[in-house]
Design a protein around this motif. Structure first.
Motif, short mmCIF file in Angstrom:
data_model
loop_
_atom_site.label_atom_id
_atom_site.label_comp_id
_atom_site.label_asym_id
_atom_site.label_seq_id
_atom_site.Cartn_x
_atom_site.Cartn_y
_atom_site.Cartn_z
N SER A 80 -0.99 2.72 2.49
CA SER A 80 -0.73 2.37 3.88
C SER A 80 -0.36 0.90 3.93
O SER A 80 -0.83 0.11 3.10
CB SER A 80 -2.00 2.61 4.70
OG SER A 80 -1.92 1.95 5.94
N PRO A 81 0.46 0.51 4.90
CA PRO A 81 0.79 -0.92 5.02
C PRO A 81 -0.46 -1.78 5.28
O PRO A 81 -0.46 -2.96 5.01
CB PRO A 81 1.75 -0.96 6.21
CG PRO A 81 2.30 0.41 6.33
CD PRO A 81 1.23 1.33 5.84
N SER A 82 -1.53 -1.16 5.78
CA SER A 82 -2.73 -1.93 6.10
C SER A 82 -3.83 -1.80 5.05
O SER A 82 -4.94 -2.31 5.26
CB SER A 82 -3.27 -1.49 7.46
OG SER A 82 -3.61 -0.12 7.44
N THR A 83 -3.57 -1.15 3.93
CA THR A 83 -4.59 -0.99 2.89
C THR A 83 -5.01 -2.37 2.37
O THR A 83 -4.16 -3.19 2.05
CB THR A 83 -4.06 -0.13 1.72
OG1 THR A 83 -3.77 1.17 2.22
CG2 THR A 83 -5.07 -0.03 0.60
N ASN A 84 -6.31 -2.59 2.29
CA ASN A 84 -6.86 -3.81 1.71
C ASN A 84 -7.17 -3.52 0.24
O ASN A 84 -8.23 -2.97 -0.07
CB ASN A 84 -8.11 -4.26 2.46
CG ASN A 84 -8.73 -5.51 1.85
OD1 ASN A 84 -8.23 -6.06 0.88
ND2 ASN A 84 -9.82 -5.95 2.43
N CYS A 85 -6.27 -3.89 -0.64
CA CYS A 85 -6.43 -3.58 -2.05
C CYS A 85 -7.59 -4.33 -2.69
O CYS A 85 -8.10 -3.89 -3.73
CB CYS A 85 -5.13 -3.85 -2.80
SG CYS A 85 -3.78 -2.73 -2.28
N SER A 89 -4.69 -3.81 -8.92
CA SER A 89 -3.31 -4.13 -9.28
C SER A 89 -2.38 -2.97 -8.93
O SER A 89 -1.32 -3.17 -8.32
CB SER A 89 -3.23 -4.44 -10.78
OG SER A 89 -1.90 -4.60 -11.19
N ALA A 90 -2.79 -1.76 -9.30
CA ALA A 90 -1.98 -0.58 -8.99
C ALA A 90 -1.84 -0.43 -7.47
O ALA A 90 -0.74 -0.14 -6.97
CB ALA A 90 -2.62 0.67 -9.58
N CYS A 91 -2.91 -0.66 -6.73
CA CYS A 91 -2.88 -0.57 -5.27
C CYS A 91 -1.86 -1.55 -4.70
O CYS A 91 -1.03 -1.17 -3.86
CB CYS A 91 -4.27 -0.86 -4.72
SG CYS A 91 -4.37 -0.88 -2.90
N ASN A 92 -1.90 -2.80 -5.14
CA ASN A 92 -0.95 -3.80 -4.64
C ASN A 92 0.49 -3.41 -4.95
O ASN A 92 1.38 -3.57 -4.11
CB ASN A 92 -1.27 -5.18 -5.23
CG ASN A 92 -2.42 -5.85 -4.53
OD1 ASN A 92 -2.48 -5.87 -3.31
ND2 ASN A 92 -3.34 -6.40 -5.29
N CYS A 93 0.72 -2.92 -6.14
CA CYS A 93 2.08 -2.53 -6.53
C CYS A 93 2.58 -1.35 -5.71
O CYS A 93 3.71 -1.35 -5.21
CB CYS A 93 2.13 -2.19 -8.02
SG CYS A 93 1.84 -3.59 -9.10
N VAL A 94 1.73 -0.33 -5.57
CA VAL A 94 2.13 0.87 -4.83
C VAL A 94 2.32 0.53 -3.36
O VAL A 94 3.27 1.00 -2.72
CB VAL A 94 1.08 1.99 -5.02
CG1 VAL A 94 1.35 3.16 -4.11
CG2 VAL A 94 1.06 2.43 -6.49
N LYS A 95 1.46 -0.30 -2.82
CA LYS A 95 1.57 -0.72 -1.41
C LYS A 95 2.90 -1.46 -1.19
O LYS A 95 3.62 -1.20 -0.21
CB LYS A 95 0.39 -1.60 -1.05
CG LYS A 95 0.38 -2.10 0.37
CD LYS A 95 -0.86 -2.94 0.62
CE LYS A 95 -0.81 -3.64 1.95
NZ LYS A 95 -2.00 -4.46 2.19
N ALA A 96 3.23 -2.37 -2.08
CA ALA A 96 4.48 -3.12 -1.97
C ALA A 96 5.69 -2.20 -2.12
O ALA A 96 6.68 -2.33 -1.38
CB ALA A 96 4.53 -4.24 -3.01
N LEU A 97 5.62 -1.27 -3.05
CA LEU A 97 6.72 -0.32 -3.24
C LEU A 97 6.92 0.51 -1.98
O LEU A 97 8.04 0.63 -1.48
CB LEU A 97 6.45 0.60 -4.43
CG LEU A 97 7.45 1.74 -4.63
CD1 LEU A 97 8.84 1.21 -4.91
CD2 LEU A 97 6.98 2.66 -5.74
N ALA A 98 5.84 1.05 -1.45
CA ALA A 98 5.94 1.89 -0.26
C ALA A 98 6.51 1.10 0.92
O ALA A 98 7.33 1.62 1.68
CB ALA A 98 4.57 2.47 0.10
#
Length: 120
Positions: A111-116, A75-84
């Motif tokens: 990264s824009p390509s991170t697979n959360c 969840s944190a990964c998805n949020c941080v990825k979207a914020l970035a």
């Protein structure tokens, strides 16, 4: 310039709320992640000018401590990825060095390509 950052932050909040809405109860909210990491934005947009703010490291630590389970880290990964992704001019190399600079091990790279979904 401040209004541009505020607008992008607001867009990031809305995007994170949409992405995070279906998450299980107890998951980290995007608002929580954004609030924790907001002090880091000027640092990563300005190529590290002025040094890492203490409030940025405090936010990274608090977010890391809150994300104890795999679903919370995802969840944190998805949020941080979207914020970035919602903020232009981010130096991703510098962004990914921040946790280590603050004495924290991050379970994912921003990264824009991170697979959360692969974050454990």
């Amino acid at each position: 310039m401040a209004s541009t950052v505020a607008l992008k932050l607001a867009c990031g909040v809305v995007l994170c709320l949409v992405v995070g809405a279906p998450l299980a109860e107890g998951a980290i909210s995007c608002g929580q992640a954004i609030s924790a990491l907001a002090p880091c934005i000027p640092y990563v947009r300005n190529n590290g000018a002025g040094g890492v703010p203490a409030s940025c490291c405090n936010g990274i630590r608090s977010l890391n401590e809150a994300a104890q389970s795999t679903p919370e880290r995802q969840s944190a990964c998805n949020c941080v990825k979207a914020l970035a992704a919602s903020i232009s001019g981010i130096n991703y190399d510098l962004t990914n060095k921040l946790p280590g600079m603050c004495g924290v091990h991050s379970p994912f790279k921003i990264s824009p390509s991170t697979n959360c979904k692969s974050v454990k």
